[in-house]
Write a protein that holds these residues in place. Sequence first.
Motif, PDB file in Angstrom:
ATOM      1  N   HIS A   4       0.850  -1.185   0.000  1.00  0.00           N
ATOM      2  CA  HIS A   4       0.000   0.000   0.000  1.00  0.00           C
ATOM      3  C   HIS A   4       0.888   1.237   0.000  1.00  0.00           C
ATOM      4  O   HIS A   4       1.705   1.410   0.893  1.00  0.00           O
ATOM      5  CB  HIS A   4      -0.887   0.033   1.252  1.00  0.00           C
ATOM      6  N   THR A   5       0.712   2.058  -1.016  1.00  0.00           N
ATOM      7  CA  THR A   5       1.476   3.296  -1.054  1.00  0.00           C
ATOM      8  C   THR A   5       0.583   4.441  -0.601  1.00  0.00           C
ATOM      9  O   THR A   5      -0.510   4.634  -1.132  1.00  0.00           O
ATOM     10  CB  THR A   5       1.997   3.562  -2.477  1.00  0.00           C
ATOM     11  N   LEU A   6       1.062   5.139   0.412  1.00  0.00           N
ATOM     12  CA  LEU A   6       0.266   6.217   0.989  1.00  0.00           C
ATOM     13  C   LEU A   6       0.928   7.551   0.679  1.00  0.00           C
ATOM     14  O   LEU A   6       2.146   7.652   0.652  1.00  0.00           O
ATOM     15  CB  LEU A   6       0.162   6.047   2.509  1.00  0.00           C
ATOM     16  N   THR A   7       0.127   8.559   0.469  1.00  0.00           N
ATOM     17  CA  THR A   7       0.691   9.883   0.225  1.00  0.00           C
ATOM     18  C   THR A   7       0.245  10.857   1.303  1.00  0.00           C
ATOM     19  O   THR A   7      -0.774  10.657   1.958  1.00  0.00           O
ATOM     20  CB  THR A   7       0.269  10.432  -1.157  1.00  0.00           C
ATOM     21  N   HIS A  53      -9.120   2.122   8.787  1.00  0.00           N
ATOM     22  CA  HIS A  53      -8.116   2.394   7.758  1.00  0.00           C
ATOM     23  C   HIS A  53      -6.701   2.333   8.303  1.00  0.00           C
ATOM     24  O   HIS A  53      -6.482   2.458   9.506  1.00  0.00           O
ATOM     25  CB  HIS A  53      -8.354   3.778   7.147  1.00  0.00           C
ATOM     26  N   TYR A  75      -0.379  10.200   6.360  1.00  0.00           N
ATOM     27  CA  TYR A  75      -0.321   9.627   5.014  1.00  0.00           C
ATOM     28  C   TYR A  75      -1.456   8.624   4.864  1.00  0.00           C
ATOM     29  O   TYR A  75      -1.731   7.846   5.769  1.00  0.00           O
ATOM     30  CB  TYR A  75       1.026   8.937   4.793  1.00  0.00           C
ATOM     31  N   SER A  76      -2.077   8.667   3.684  1.00  0.00           N
ATOM     32  CA  SER A  76      -3.223   7.783   3.466  1.00  0.00           C
ATOM     33  C   SER A  76      -3.391   7.518   1.968  1.00  0.00           C
ATOM     34  O   SER A  76      -2.803   8.210   1.143  1.00  0.00           O
ATOM     35  CB  SER A  76      -4.481   8.445   4.046  1.00  0.00           C
ATOM     36  N   ASP A  77      -4.207   6.523   1.657  1.00  0.00           N
ATOM     37  CA  ASP A  77      -4.462   6.254   0.230  1.00  0.00           C
ATOM     38  C   ASP A  77      -5.740   6.956  -0.227  1.00  0.00           C
ATOM     39  O   ASP A  77      -6.224   6.726  -1.318  1.00  0.00           O
ATOM     40  CB  ASP A  77      -4.534   4.746  -0.040  1.00  0.00           C
ATOM     41  N   ARG A  78      -6.302   7.772   0.653  1.00  0.00           N
ATOM     42  CA  ARG A  78      -7.493   8.538   0.289  1.00  0.00           C
ATOM     43  C   ARG A  78      -7.556   9.793   1.143  1.00  0.00           C
ATOM     44  O   ARG A  78      -6.691  10.005   1.983  1.00  0.00           O
ATOM     45  CB  ARG A  78      -8.747   7.696   0.522  1.00  0.00           C
ATOM     46  N   VAL A 166       3.270  -1.316   3.939  1.00  0.00           N
ATOM     47  CA  VAL A 166       2.867   0.067   3.722  1.00  0.00           C
ATOM     48  C   VAL A 166       4.091   0.904   3.365  1.00  0.00           C
ATOM     49  O   VAL A 166       5.115   0.823   4.036  1.00  0.00           O
ATOM     50  CB  VAL A 166       2.227   0.642   5.014  1.00  0.00           C
ATOM     51  N   PHE A 168       5.405   4.805   2.717  1.00  0.00           N
ATOM     52  CA  PHE A 168       5.129   6.251   2.768  1.00  0.00           C
ATOM     53  C   PHE A 168       6.388   6.984   3.196  1.00  0.00           C
ATOM     54  O   PHE A 168       7.213   6.446   3.918  1.00  0.00           O
ATOM     55  CB  PHE A 168       3.956   6.556   3.715  1.00  0.00           C
TER      56      PHE A 168
END
Length: 323
Positions: A4-7, A53, A75-78, A166, A168
């Motif tokens: 999972h890539t989080l921004t 989440h 940081y999150s994917d949404r 994960v 980030f």
Amino acid sequence: MRVHTLTRRKTLTIVPKAPFHFDGTFHKPSHFPDQLEDWEPGVFWQTIRLRGHIFGVKIENQGTVAKPKLRVGIYSDRLVSSADADAIRHELSWLFGIDEDLGAFIHLAKKDRRFFPVFKKWLGMRSSSAHNLYGLIIVAVVLQNATVRRSVQMLKALLSRFGVRVRFDGKELYAFWQPAELENVTEQKLRDLRIGYRAKFIKRLSQDFALGKINEHKLRGSDKATTEDALKKLYGVGPETARILLFEAFRHYDTFEHIAPWQQKIYSRLFYGKSRVSVEKIRRDIQRRYGSYAMLAVHYIWEDIFWRRKHEHIEWLDREIRL
DNA sequence: CATCAGGGCCCTG
DNA sequence: CAGGGCCCTGAT
């Protein structure tokens, strides 16, 4: 396995209750390294599960011990809602004792001639755990009856099989699986990860958590005896694991009843300069001196010696801890 | 090669 | 309430 890539979505500012020691709170040199968090002076990264989440969290030191300030990158994917951000702020505050008032403890520390230099060096350090109760129990279980090397190996095996990878801020960490995810995993499958008899513990613990047989949130507001009772009912949680949980997950700073033999040896050295002092004497002396802050005081002295061990060779300590 | 204890806990007698 | 057994691993 999927990563999972989080921004970066949001940045919070948190002003801790002063004094606040950033590195002493976010990094515990006595703990074994894991892939759930990372630290360098002034910066801390971790994964966290909240509101269904997985988030990445980067905490940076933007202040001083006397005038502390934290910058928290989420940081999150949404999109991160303000409710998400509030939940994260609230959870971090608990996990790291950010709003805790250490005044009474500091008052005690100032009267301690012998260890005042240590207390002063780490002034504002708190007990902490980046994990929720379930996660910390998993860590404590792989710690049981094992050397550090083997504990590291067991947690690695569990995370690479069941954890969530994960990415980030250039870091790659894991987030814990959720208890219910082990529902259809047999004890034998867990044993295949070379965690031995702990497989049974983890299986049953996960069931109990999935079924909501223990309520971490409620216990945070309960007294120590009630919490200890609830913890010890869990299969695989005995006196030492309960001690770890009470101090690190429930922030009871007076948890200094159980002293394991290997700890006894180190305490004997630290406090008496002797190879072996009875646990009864150690317990009595420490409790008399530090009262309701007994475990926190010992924690300062304990982490200090492990911190020093990173830079200097401490003969007797190396002998006692058996890596 | 065998034996042992390790950052405990459960179960039994 | 003391003591045996437990998984696996590296040390001896």
